[in-house]
Design a protein around this motif. Structure first.
Motif, PDB file in Angstrom:
ATOM      1  N   VAL A   1       0.818  -1.206   0.000  1.00 57.47           N
ATOM      2  CA  VAL A   1       0.000   0.000   0.000  1.00 57.47           C
ATOM      3  C   VAL A   1       0.858   1.266   0.000  1.00 57.47           C
ATOM      4  CG1 VAL A   1      -1.762  -1.243   1.314  1.00 57.47           C
ATOM      5  CG2 VAL A   1      -0.192   0.290   2.516  1.00 57.47           C
ATOM      6  N   THR A   2       0.215   2.344  -0.406  1.00 51.81           N
ATOM      7  CA  THR A   2       0.786   3.679  -0.302  1.00 51.81           C
ATOM      8  C   THR A   2      -0.176   4.526   0.524  1.00 51.81           C
ATOM      9  OG1 THR A   2       1.918   3.515  -2.435  1.00 51.81           O
ATOM     10  CG2 THR A   2       1.542   5.724  -1.558  1.00 51.81           C
ATOM     11  N   LEU A   3       0.332   5.108   1.602  1.00 56.28           N
ATOM     12  CA  LEU A   3      -0.484   5.975   2.449  1.00 56.28           C
ATOM     13  C   LEU A   3      -0.331   7.413   1.952  1.00 56.28           C
ATOM     14  CD1 LEU A   3      -2.258   6.373   4.971  1.00 56.28           C
ATOM     15  CD2 LEU A   3      -0.141   6.689   6.284  1.00 56.28           C
ATOM     16  N   ILE A   4      -1.456   8.015   1.590  1.00 57.26           N
ATOM     17  CA  ILE A   4      -1.449   9.378   1.054  1.00 57.26           C
ATOM     18  C   ILE A   4      -2.131  10.307   2.052  1.00 57.26           C
ATOM     19  CG2 ILE A   4      -2.241  10.849  -0.836  1.00 57.26           C
ATOM     20  CD1 ILE A   4      -2.176   8.312  -2.595  1.00 57.26           C
ATOM     21  N   THR A   5      -1.373  11.317   2.496  1.00 57.35           N
ATOM     22  CA  THR A   5      -1.869  12.287   3.470  1.00 57.35           C
ATOM     23  C   THR A   5      -1.487  13.691   3.009  1.00 57.35           C
ATOM     24  OG1 THR A   5       0.158  12.341   4.816  1.00 57.35           O
ATOM     25  CG2 THR A   5      -1.419  10.566   5.281  1.00 57.35           C
ATOM     26  N   ASP A   6      -1.717  14.664   3.871  1.00 53.53           N
ATOM     27  CA  ASP A   6      -1.283  16.029   3.564  1.00 53.53           C
ATOM     28  C   ASP A   6       0.224  16.113   3.353  1.00 53.53           C
ATOM     29  OD1 ASP A   6      -3.687  17.366   3.495  1.00 53.53           O
ATOM     30  OD2 ASP A   6      -3.700  17.800   5.644  1.00 53.53           O
ATOM     31  N   ASP A   7       0.944  15.180   3.962  1.00 53.47           N
ATOM     32  CA  ASP A   7       2.407  15.201   3.872  1.00 53.47           C
ATOM     33  C   ASP A   7       2.936  14.551   2.606  1.00 53.47           C
ATOM     34  OD1 ASP A   7       2.585  16.460   6.366  1.00 53.47           O
ATOM     35  OD2 ASP A   7       2.513  14.537   7.428  1.00 53.47           O
ATOM     36  N   GLY A   8       2.055  13.971   1.796  1.00 60.92           N
ATOM     37  CA  GLY A   8       2.494  13.329   0.572  1.00 60.92           C
ATOM     38  C   GLY A   8       2.191  11.845   0.556  1.00 60.92           C
ATOM     39  N   ALA A   9       2.888  11.118  -0.298  1.00 55.52           N
ATOM     40  CA  ALA A   9       2.663   9.682  -0.482  1.00 55.52           C
ATOM     41  C   ALA A   9       3.814   8.893   0.122  1.00 55.52           C
ATOM     42  CB  ALA A   9       2.512   9.358  -1.966  1.00 55.52           C
ATOM     43  N   GLU A  10       3.459   7.924   0.949  1.00 57.50           N
ATOM     44  CA  GLU A  10       4.462   7.075   1.608  1.00 57.50           C
ATOM     45  C   GLU A  10       4.172   5.623   1.243  1.00 57.50           C
ATOM     46  OE1 GLU A  10       5.522   5.524   6.106  1.00 57.50           O
ATOM     47  OE2 GLU A  10       4.602   7.486   5.854  1.00 57.50           O
ATOM     48  N   THR A  11       5.071   5.012   0.497  1.00 54.86           N
ATOM     49  CA  THR A  11       4.872   3.633   0.056  1.00 54.86           C
ATOM     50  C   THR A  11       5.467   2.667   1.068  1.00 54.86           C
ATOM     51  OG1 THR A  11       4.897   4.301  -2.271  1.00 54.86           O
ATOM     52  CG2 THR A  11       5.331   1.981  -1.781  1.00 54.86           C
ATOM     53  N   TRP A  12       4.668   1.707   1.475  1.00 56.65           N
ATOM     54  CA  TRP A  12       5.114   0.679   2.420  1.00 56.65           C
ATOM     55  C   TRP A  12       5.482  -0.586   1.655  1.00 56.65           C
ATOM     56  CZ3 TRP A  12       0.466   1.038   6.407  1.00 56.65           C
ATOM     57  CH2 TRP A  12       0.482   2.309   6.995  1.00 56.65           C
ATOM     58  N   PRO A  13       6.485  -1.321   2.129  1.00 56.36           N
ATOM     59  CA  PRO A  13       6.856  -2.558   1.439  1.00 56.36           C
ATOM     60  C   PRO A  13       5.737  -3.594   1.547  1.00 56.36           C
ATOM     61  CG  PRO A  13       8.020  -2.352   3.530  1.00 56.36           C
ATOM     62  CD  PRO A  13       7.338  -1.048   3.303  1.00 56.36           C
ATOM     63  N   ARG A  14       5.715  -4.492   0.596  1.00 53.40           N
ATOM     64  CA  ARG A  14       4.709  -5.554   0.595  1.00 53.40           C
ATOM     65  C   ARG A  14       4.876  -6.415   1.844  1.00 53.40           C
ATOM     66  NH1 ARG A  14       2.099  -8.532  -4.323  1.00 53.40           N
ATOM     67  NH2 ARG A  14       1.146 -10.351  -3.347  1.00 53.40           N
ATOM     68  N   LYS A  15       3.762  -6.674   2.517  1.00 55.33           N
ATOM     69  CA  LYS A  15       3.787  -7.490   3.739  1.00 55.33           C
ATOM     70  C   LYS A  15       2.415  -8.104   3.951  1.00 55.33           C
ATOM     71  CE  LYS A  15       5.127  -3.882   5.996  1.00 55.33           C
ATOM     72  NZ  LYS A  15       5.615  -3.025   7.095  1.00 55.33           N
ATOM     73  N   SER A  16       2.289  -8.912   4.977  1.00 59.47           N
ATOM     74  CA  SER A  16       0.997  -9.541   5.246  1.00 59.47           C
ATOM     75  C   SER A  16      -0.051  -8.478   5.560  1.00 59.47           C
ATOM     76  CB  SER A  16       1.120 -10.513   6.425  1.00 59.47           C
ATOM     77  OG  SER A  16       1.265  -9.800   7.641  1.00 59.47           O
ATOM     78  N   LYS A  17      -1.303  -8.808   5.323  1.00 63.12           N
ATOM     79  CA  LYS A  17      -2.379  -7.867   5.603  1.00 63.12           C
ATOM     80  C   LYS A  17      -2.473  -7.565   7.095  1.00 63.12           C
ATOM     81  CE  LYS A  17      -4.998  -8.715   1.400  1.00 63.12           C
ATOM     82  NZ  LYS A  17      -6.233  -9.195   0.750  1.00 63.12           N
ATOM     83  N   ASP A  18      -2.128  -8.522   7.929  1.00 61.06           N
ATOM     84  CA  ASP A  18      -2.098  -8.267   9.365  1.00 61.06           C
ATOM     85  C   ASP A  18      -1.020  -7.238   9.705  1.00 61.06           C
ATOM     86  OD1 ASP A  18      -4.167  -9.983  10.362  1.00 61.06           O
ATOM     87  OD2 ASP A  18      -2.881 -11.695   9.978  1.00 61.06           O
ATOM     88  N   ALA A  19       0.147  -7.367   9.074  1.00 63.29           N
ATOM     89  CA  ALA A  19       1.231  -6.420   9.338  1.00 63.29           C
ATOM     90  C   ALA A  19       0.878  -5.023   8.835  1.00 63.29           C
ATOM     91  CB  ALA A  19       2.530  -6.909   8.693  1.00 63.29           C
ATOM     92  N   VAL A  20       0.219  -4.941   7.674  1.00 67.45           N
ATOM     93  CA  VAL A  20      -0.241  -3.642   7.167  1.00 67.45           C
ATOM     94  C   VAL A  20      -1.224  -3.023   8.154  1.00 67.45           C
ATOM     95  CG1 VAL A  20      -1.611  -2.520   5.366  1.00 67.45           C
ATOM     96  CG2 VAL A  20       0.142  -4.191   4.737  1.00 67.45           C
TER      97      VAL A  20
END
Length: 397
Positions: free
Chosen positions: A365-384
């Motif tokens: 996933v990529t988390l998009i906020t006022d601060d911009g886009a932050e891409t997280w590495p692929r991981k289990s859905k529980d870890a996300v």
């Protein structure tokens, strides 16, 4: 904070017992005193020496240890800790707890305690889904026993499904919440999950390809941090998590009504894959094919639940989080969606068929906020889910 707390850890028999070693280590790193109790079956998977070395204390196994019982040791053990944790909690241990049995040290401690109990179930998926196990679970929850997990995934027996013991960070978060120190304790959070089913006739429907796994994992992670979670779910493939207020719906209209009827929330997370359209002229009876003409389905747009809540003038949750499942230009489309819907955060992911994410065990996933886009590495859905829950805790603290 967990520093200075005392946990009595009962290790049941099952392959997941190996995780108890890491649990002890991580709890000790946080300044927690851990007293292990190893069942006879548990000793088939981990050794007394390993548990003793990691906990830096004596472990207990036998109810009839004469030295300890001369001092009523089983009573003292059951009441000296701040919390009793059973990890893994096997089907047998859960059955003993539900039935009030006391034929070994672990079950006797659980019956004699006046402290809270948290269990982390672990067993084969068929055992977990069996009616007797679910009855025992309901009994234990009715008795006030807290539950973390189980998770869904591949099992040592070669099968797949719910029954994997929760991961160590999840268990620690649940311990934190149980002891009153969860970072989200007292916060009401709304989570939507799963697909919606829009009827074509009584046996057919329009839907999205969503298992509900990510929304379920998010609700579970939030509850483990102490949040009071209202979980509005469509007909998902995965069961809802324990310890949350479950509201089951079928259609988008029903989901909107459930969301609007929920108590005021400090955070609203819209992880559901809501169908974009519904059939206006849905058949009251099964539509038959006649080999000649095709049925004419009249479609209309469903309500935009995310935008409805995000753009409310009164009663809007302070933090509204949407999801964007895209197949191309993920960040660009998700960024535009965040602005269009009026939500605070967007969690975007690429659900192209080749990613295996839709209906799979992992997410990127990529988390998009006022601060911009932050891409997280692929991981289990529980870890996300755990990472998102931590971000939420930081945002509302």
């Amino acid at each position: 904070m967990l520093a200075g707390k005392h946990i009595l850890l009962i290790v049941g028999g099952g392959i997941a017992a190996f995780k108890s070693l890491d649990l002890v280590r991580r709890l000790r790193e946080k300044g927690v005193q851990v007293t292990p109790v190893l069942t006879r079956a548990g000793a088939e998977f981990v050794t007394p020496l390993s548990l003793s070395a990691l906990s830096a204390t004596k472990i207990y196994q036998d109810l009839f240890d004469l030295t300890d019982e001369a001092e009523m040791g089983h009573i003292e053990l059951s009441r000296a800790a701040d919390l009793i944790v059973v990890a893994p909690a096997t089907a047998d241990l859960m059955a003993k707890m539900a039935g009030g049995h006391a034929d070994d040290l672990a079950s006797t401690l659980l019956l004699a305690t006046d402290k809270g109990v948290l269990i982390a179930p672990s067993m084969n998926v068929r055992m977990w889904e069996h009616a007797s196990t679910q009855r025992n679970l309901a009994t234990l929850q009715g008795d006030g026993v807290l539950v973390v997990g189980p998770n869904e995934g591949d099992m040592a027996c070669g099968e797949y499904g719910s029954g994997r013991m929760a991961e160590v960070p999840e268990i620690i978060a649940a311990i934190d919440a149980a002891l009153g120190d969860g970072p989200l304790k007292g916060r009401h959070i709304l989570v939507t999950s799963g697909p919606t089913h829009e009827p074509i006739d009584p046996v057919r429907y329009i839907a999205n390809r969503s298992s509900g796994a990510q929304g379920t994992a998010i609700a579970k992670a939030l509850a483990a941090m102490g949040a009071d979670v209202t979980f509005v779910t469509g007909p998902a493939d995965v069961p809802p998590p324990a310890g949350v207020n479950v509201v089951r719906i079928e259609t988008a209209q029903e989901m909107l009504r459930a969301v609007e009827a929920a108590p005021p929330a400090e955070v609203a997370i819209f992880a559901a894959a809501v169908a974009d359209w519904h059939v206006v002229n849905a058949g009251a009876q099964k539509i038959k094919k006649d080999g000649d003409t095709l049925p004419a389905l009249e479609l209309a747009e469903n309500p935009d639940i995310l935008a409805t809540i995000a753009q409310k003038q009164e009663g809007r949750p302070p933090l509204v989080i949407g999801f964007a499942a895209e197949t191309n230009d993920v960040v660009a489309h998700a960024t535009a969606k965040r602005a269009r819907k009026g939500c605070d955060w967007i969690v975007a992911n690429d659900v192209s068929p080749e990613t295996g994410i839709m209906g799979g065990q992992e997410n990127a996933v990529t988390l998009i906020t006022d601060d911009g886009a932050e891409t997280w590495p692929r991981k289990s859905k529980d870890a996300v889910a755990q990472k998102l829950a931590q971000r939420i805790a930081e945002a509302v603290s």
